[in-house]
Design a protein around this motif. Structure first.
Motif, mmCIF file in Angstrom:
data_model
loop_
_atom_site.group_PDB
_atom_site.id
_atom_site.type_symbol
_atom_site.label_atom_id
_atom_site.label_comp_id
_atom_site.label_asym_id
_atom_site.label_seq_id
_atom_site.Cartn_x
_atom_site.Cartn_y
_atom_site.Cartn_z
ATOM 1 N N HIS A 14 -28.847 5.392 14.265
ATOM 2 C CA HIS A 14 -28.299 4.988 15.563
ATOM 3 C C HIS A 14 -28.027 6.202 16.456
ATOM 4 O O HIS A 14 -28.059 6.087 17.686
ATOM 5 C CB HIS A 14 -27.028 4.165 15.365
ATOM 6 N N PHE A 15 -27.762 7.358 15.840
ATOM 7 C CA PHE A 15 -27.617 8.577 16.639
ATOM 8 C C PHE A 15 -28.963 8.971 17.243
ATOM 9 O O PHE A 15 -29.038 9.417 18.395
ATOM 10 C CB PHE A 15 -27.054 9.723 15.795
ATOM 11 N N LYS A 16 -30.026 8.834 16.465
ATOM 12 C CA LYS A 16 -31.357 9.129 17.003
ATOM 13 C C LYS A 16 -31.671 8.196 18.171
ATOM 14 O O LYS A 16 -32.178 8.627 19.215
ATOM 15 C CB LYS A 16 -32.413 8.984 15.907
ATOM 16 N N ALA A 17 -31.381 6.912 17.986
ATOM 17 C CA ALA A 17 -31.637 5.944 19.058
ATOM 18 C C ALA A 17 -30.812 6.283 20.299
ATOM 19 O O ALA A 17 -31.299 6.185 21.435
ATOM 20 C CB ALA A 17 -31.311 4.532 18.571
ATOM 21 N N THR A 18 -29.564 6.701 20.091
ATOM 22 C CA THR A 18 -28.700 7.081 21.214
ATOM 23 C C THR A 18 -29.279 8.280 21.951
ATOM 24 O O THR A 18 -29.292 8.326 23.190
ATOM 25 C CB THR A 18 -27.282 7.423 20.713
ATOM 26 N N CYS A 19 -29.769 9.248 21.197
ATOM 27 C CA CYS A 19 -30.382 10.441 21.800
ATOM 28 C C CYS A 19 -31.569 10.052 22.675
ATOM 29 O O CYS A 19 -31.682 10.500 23.821
ATOM 30 C CB CYS A 19 -30.818 11.407 20.700
ATOM 31 N N LEU A 20 -32.447 9.212 22.155
ATOM 32 C CA LEU A 20 -33.622 8.792 22.924
ATOM 33 C C LEU A 20 -33.211 8.036 24.186
ATOM 34 O O LEU A 20 -33.773 8.250 25.269
ATOM 35 C CB LEU A 20 -34.533 7.916 22.054
ATOM 36 N N GLU A 21 -32.225 7.161 24.037
ATOM 37 C CA GLU A 21 -31.765 6.382 25.189
ATOM 38 C C GLU A 21 -31.113 7.285 26.240
ATOM 39 O O GLU A 21 -31.342 7.118 27.448
ATOM 40 C CB GLU A 21 -30.780 5.308 24.725
ATOM 41 N N ASN A 22 -30.307 8.248 25.782
ATOM 42 C CA ASN A 22 -29.628 9.151 26.718
ATOM 43 C C ASN A 22 -30.616 9.967 27.544
ATOM 44 O O ASN A 22 -30.330 10.343 28.687
ATOM 45 C CB ASN A 22 -28.692 10.100 25.966
#
Length: 287
Positions: free
Chosen positions: A177-185
């Protein structure tokens, strides 16, 4: 046989069963056949291998359809759903991963890890984990955290050490979920250049991008009180830039590494990483 190198893993076939795995001691070398016949020349080659028994044995016929599907070209398995006769067939990456996973569920699991080298295995395991996480992100299965969730996690982490969150092989697990957050940010845009375009991901909503820990997760042991799997350390990269920082020569790796650092140096400074410290990280873990 000429392609074999020290440390290569060899899966045996004995009567249709995977009953042994071997670790090559080195490359092949010229060696006279100790049992020459009319059908076999005297001259030949030899590879020294350390063999280890697999218990329980694994029946190839129960997995051969999947192995044949993963076969890139002519190899160890044929369309008659049998194992071909021969020496040292090359496996595709998919076939190796599949067989390694089978072997790695047997009681010899830690033996395999020790023989191929713990650092190499942790790299292998981390790469496999990343691929699965990227897949789940790009099919829309894994979403990023919102601010409230990030605040809650930050609070929880105050009472827990990173190294308490480990896999069975004592590698610190990462949170997809941190990876997904990074991509979204970063709006699914490469941080090296927004002009680096790729292709639409499975959802059709974003282009495909990957994440990279600038301070590698294998360095976590050196920073027991700091969570490296966090947004300050996660970078959104296109596949080419991601491959460059992993597999390029020194100058190629430096180009990506320092470009990201200079964009994030304030964030890194907050957790104690100045330019000198980052240079030490680069020299230790990238080259």
């Amino acid at each position: 046989m000429l392609k074999i190198e020290k440390g290569d893993i060899i899966f045996s076939n004995k009567g249709g069963y995977l009953s042994y795995y071997g670790i090559a001691r080195g490359a092949c070398y010229d060696f006279d056949n100790p049992f020459p016949t009319e059908d076999w020349d005297t001259s030949g080659r030899k590879v020294d291998v350390d063999y280890y028994k697999i218990e329980p044995t694994i029946k190839y016929s129960e997995h051969i359809r999947q192995l044949l599907y993963l076969q890139a070209s002519k190899g160890a398995f044929n369309k008659g759903l049998r194992v071909n006769e021969g020496y040292l067939f090359s496996l595709s990456k998919g076939q190796f991963d599949y067989l390694f996973d089978l072997v790695n569920t047997t009681p010899i699991k830690m033996d395999v890890v020790q023989k191929i080298g713990k650092e190499d295995f942790l790299d292998f395991e981390e790469t496999a984990e990343d691929e699965k996480q990227f897949q789940d992100i790009h099919i829309g299965k894994t979403k990023g955290y919102n601010k409230k969730q990030l605040d809650e996690i930050a609070e929880q982490r105050k009472h827990k050490k990173p190294c308490e969150n480990t896999t069975v092989h004592n590698r610190v697990a990462t949170d997809p979920h941190f990876k997904a957050t990074c991509l979204e940010n970063h709006n699914y845009q490469c941080e090296i250049s927004k002009d680096h375009e790729t292709f639409s991901n499975t959802t059709g909503l974003h282009q495909y991008m990957e994440c990279h820990h600038l301070i590698p997760m294998k360095a976590q042991k050196d920073f027991p009180d700091l969570w490296l799997d966090d947004l300050f350390n996660l970078v959104c990269l296109c596949p080419l830039c991601h491959a460059q920082i992993h597999y390029g020569d020194r100058s190629s790796k430096e180009a990506v590494f320092w470009s990201i650092y200079h964009k994030r140096k304030t964030d890194f400074a907050k957790v104690g990483f100045n330019k000198q410290k980052m240079l030490e990280i680069f020299n230790e873990y990238y080259f």
